[in-house]
Design a protein around this motif. Structure first.
Motif, PDB file in Angstrom:
ATOM      1  N   TYR A  96       5.524  63.347  -5.563  1.00  0.00           N
ATOM      2  CA  TYR A  96       4.580  62.635  -6.518  1.00  0.00           C
ATOM      3  C   TYR A  96       4.489  60.692  -5.708  1.00  0.00           C
ATOM      4  O   TYR A  96       4.192  60.003  -4.517  1.00  0.00           O
ATOM      5  CB  TYR A  96       4.042  62.119  -7.533  1.00  0.00           C
ATOM      6  N   TYR A  97       5.984  60.644  -5.310  1.00  0.00           N
ATOM      7  CA  TYR A  97       6.198  59.151  -4.843  1.00  0.00           C
ATOM      8  C   TYR A  97       6.112  59.370  -3.355  1.00  0.00           C
ATOM      9  O   TYR A  97       6.503  58.261  -2.518  1.00  0.00           O
ATOM     10  CB  TYR A  97       7.876  58.688  -5.898  1.00  0.00           C
ATOM     11  N   GLY A  98       6.731  60.257  -2.867  1.00  0.00           N
ATOM     12  CA  GLY A  98       6.678  60.823  -1.879  1.00  0.00           C
ATOM     13  C   GLY A  98       5.571  60.320  -1.152  1.00  0.00           C
ATOM     14  O   GLY A  98       5.274  60.163  -0.065  1.00  0.00           O
ATOM     15  N   ILE A  99       4.607  61.198  -1.690  1.00  0.00           N
ATOM     16  CA  ILE A  99       2.870  61.637  -1.079  1.00  0.00           C
ATOM     17  C   ILE A  99       2.518  59.859  -1.271  1.00  0.00           C
ATOM     18  O   ILE A  99       2.074  58.693  -1.075  1.00  0.00           O
ATOM     19  CB  ILE A  99       2.062  61.476  -1.726  1.00  0.00           C
ATOM     20  N   MET A 100       2.857  58.547  -2.796  1.00  0.00           N
ATOM     21  CA  MET A 100       1.898  57.477  -2.464  1.00  0.00           C
ATOM     22  C   MET A 100       2.834  56.663  -1.310  1.00  0.00           C
ATOM     23  O   MET A 100       2.259  55.516  -0.910  1.00  0.00           O
ATOM     24  CB  MET A 100       3.372  57.478  -4.180  1.00  0.00           C
ATOM     25  N   GLY A 101       4.558  56.594  -1.372  1.00  0.00           N
ATOM     26  CA  GLY A 101       5.094  56.051  -0.208  1.00  0.00           C
ATOM     27  C   GLY A 101       4.456  55.850   1.002  1.00  0.00           C
ATOM     28  O   GLY A 101       4.248  55.197   1.577  1.00  0.00           O
ATOM     29  N   SER A 102       4.028  57.686   1.462  1.00  0.00           N
ATOM     30  CA  SER A 102       3.678  57.180   3.246  1.00  0.00           C
ATOM     31  C   SER A 102       1.859  57.181   2.717  1.00  0.00           C
ATOM     32  O   SER A 102       1.512  56.556   4.072  1.00  0.00           O
ATOM     33  CB  SER A 102       3.393  58.804   2.782  1.00  0.00           C
TER      34      SER A 102
END
Length: 294
Positions: free
Chosen positions: A161-167
């Motif tokens: 989830y944090y990877g998606i949010m960062g992107s």
């Protein structure tokens, strides 16, 4: 699901639960069918407190269903995640009280539905206005996965989830860097959380490198002016070097993890060139060109 609750009520009629409490459960069901979820909630909450029904697994199963429907009915930005957690906990309580295979199966069905709803809520609130809700979804989803998939790596749930949010926020920043500086901070924090859990995550290392690299480039492009005196020019260059040096370890790590990614090679060539290490800059430039020949 409704058929299962009807079966449950028929069981109550034949099972001997006291009429007053039965009426509350029956009323909760009728209100649920009619879409009067607030009324259903009042009745099922009462049923979970009466001695005659509070230790019946089916009572908690009905509560889980009603609370799940309440959570689902709201628009994503207005969903109260505490309601989803309460529905989830009700299902867990039901499984503890009633060990029948069918009961567990029915409750797990509600719990999986809740997990899917929270996942959807994360995606539907991941925007520049409602993103706090999407952040809340991550922690709730970790709780759910921990129960539904005991062998799953909880850290990987957060990483996803944090990877998606960062992107998302990195892209939002790049659309308008001057206006959206706060989104760059969110992207940086998101990638940091990924790297704490997974230091060898290639995408997070590369993206962190790009964030700092672009800061240096943006600084040079936006502030350099022919009218600047030499002292000001040196200050800007020194500041840019700080950003390039921040970018370097992430980009180097991304290279170690995947030496054949062209974007990383180009980035490293640019960083070393800006740090006046021409030998290394040319080394990575050659590696990039060699990739093109293959």
């Amino acid at each position: 699901m409704i058929k299962k609750i009807i079966a449950f009520l028929l069981l109550l009629f034949s099972g001997g639960i006291m009429n007053a409490q039965l009426d509350k459960l029956r009323g909760a069901f009728v209100h649920t069918q009619a879409g009067n979820l607030d009324s259903a909630k009042i009745l099922i909450d009462a049923a979970t407190k009466y001695p005659e029904t509070m230790n019946d697994g089916q009572t908690w199963y009905v509560k889980g269903f009603i609370y799940k429907e309440i959570f689902k009915k709201r628009q994503p930005a207005d969903r109260d995640l505490l309601v989803a957690v309460e529905a989830y906990d009700a299902c867990k309580r039901s499984i503890e009280l009633d060990t029948a295979i069918e009961t567990k199966k029915n409750n797990l069905s509600i719990m999986r539905s809740l997990s899917a709803l929270v996942n959807n809520t994360f995606g539907e609130t991941l925007d520049t206005v409602n993103y706090q809700k999407s952040i809340e979804c991550i922690n709730v989803q970790k709780q759910f996965v921990k129960y539904l998939k005991p062998k799953a790596n909880i850290d990987s749930v957060g990483t996803y989830y944090y990877g998606i949010m960062g992107s998302y926020f990195q892209t939002a920043y790049e659309k308008n860097p001057k206006k959206n500086m706060k989104f760059l901070k969110i992207a940086e924090e998101s990638y940091n959380k990924v790297l704490i859990a997974e230091p060898n995550n290639i995408s997070a290392n590369y993206n962190m490198g790009i964030i700092y690299y672009n800061q240096a480039v943006s600084l040079i492009m936006n502030k350099l002016d022919y009218d600047f005196d030499l002292a000001t020019l040196n200050d800007i260059q020194d500041e840019a070097v700080v950003w390039f040096k921040k970018s370097l370890p992430y980009m180097e790590k991304a290279y170690q993890l995947n030496p054949r990614r062209k974007e990383t090679l180009i980035g490293l060539s640019g960083i070393y060139y800006s740090l006046h290490d021409n030998d290394k800059s040319q080394q990575f430039q050659k590696l990039s060109q060699d990739l093109d020949k293959q």
